[in-house]
Design an enzyme around this catalytic site. Structure first.
Site, PDB file in Angstrom:
ATOM      1  N   CYS A 189     -11.598  39.452  75.210  1.00 17.47           N
ATOM      2  CA  CYS A 189     -12.208  40.173  74.091  1.00 17.47           C
ATOM      3  C   CYS A 189     -12.097  39.351  72.814  1.00 17.47           C
ATOM      4  O   CYS A 189     -10.990  38.992  72.388  1.00 17.47           O
ATOM      5  CB  CYS A 189     -11.526  41.535  73.911  1.00 17.47           C
ATOM      6  SG  CYS A 189     -12.011  42.380  72.394  1.00 17.47           S
ATOM      7  N   CYS A 214      -9.903  40.970  70.142  1.00 16.61           N
ATOM      8  CA  CYS A 214      -8.472  40.846  70.463  1.00 16.61           C
ATOM      9  C   CYS A 214      -7.974  39.442  70.125  1.00 16.61           C
ATOM     10  O   CYS A 214      -6.850  39.279  69.627  1.00 16.61           O
ATOM     11  CB  CYS A 214      -8.226  41.162  71.935  1.00 16.61           C
ATOM     12  SG  CYS A 214      -8.294  42.929  72.327  1.00 16.61           S
ATOM     13  N   HIS A 247     -15.087  49.030  66.671  1.00 18.80           N
ATOM     14  CA  HIS A 247     -15.059  48.507  65.304  1.00 18.80           C
ATOM     15  C   HIS A 247     -15.968  49.339  64.425  1.00 18.80           C
ATOM     16  O   HIS A 247     -16.983  49.871  64.875  1.00 18.80           O
ATOM     17  CB  HIS A 247     -15.465  47.031  65.263  1.00 18.80           C
ATOM     18  CG  HIS A 247     -16.782  46.728  65.912  1.00 18.80           C
ATOM     19  ND1 HIS A 247     -16.933  46.634  67.273  1.00 18.80           N
ATOM     20  CD2 HIS A 247     -18.010  46.528  65.388  1.00 18.80           C
ATOM     21  CE1 HIS A 247     -18.201  46.367  67.554  1.00 18.80           C
ATOM     22  NE2 HIS A 247     -18.882  46.306  66.431  1.00 18.80           N
TER      23      HIS A 247
END
Ligand code: AMP
Length: 113
Positions: A4, A7, A99
């Site tokens: 990700c 991440c 997000h």
């Protein structure tokens, strides 16, 4: 999530322009800004999208929404701003880590879709 991109940004493995961080939340400038201010606010814990919010992790969404006014004030958005989350295929979500976009710094178009 090892594959990700957000991440990796949170872990510092990919550079970002950080505007806010606490124990639960990370915020950074969008690489392709759609407004004079375009900040992405993400939970540090991987949640795939708004569709993955549940009773166990919804406190992280609350933490995000506590951070948003602080970020908006720091960015000078006293005249208002927009908060958006895109979810899934029809929502045109391109990064599968929850997000919230903060958009501001100009009068935004009033259409929602
Ligand atoms: P969405 O289409 O809602 O999933 O939004 C993903 C956003 O992430 C887009 O606005 C991209 O410009 C932004 N983005 C993708 N990669 C990066 C990155 N490495 N740094 C900052 N923003 C990024």
């Amino acid at each position: 999530m090892s594959d990700c991109i957000f991440c990796k940004i949170i872990a510092g493995e990919i550079p970002s322009s950080k505007v806010f961080e606490d124990e639960a939340v990370y915020a950074f400038r969008d690489i392709n800004p759609m407004a004079p201010v375009h900040v992405l606010v993400v939970p540090k814990e991987h949640i795939p999208s708004a569709d993955g919010v549940n009773a166990e992790n919804s406190h992280l969404v609350a933490r995000i929404f506590e951070a948003i006014p602080k970020i908006a004030a720091a960015e000078g958005l006293a005249n208002g701003y927009r908060v958006i989350t895109n979810c899934g295929e029809d929502g045109c979500q391109s990064v599968k880590h929850l997000h919230f976009h903060i958009l501001g710094g100009k009068k935004l178009p009033d259409q929602m879709a």
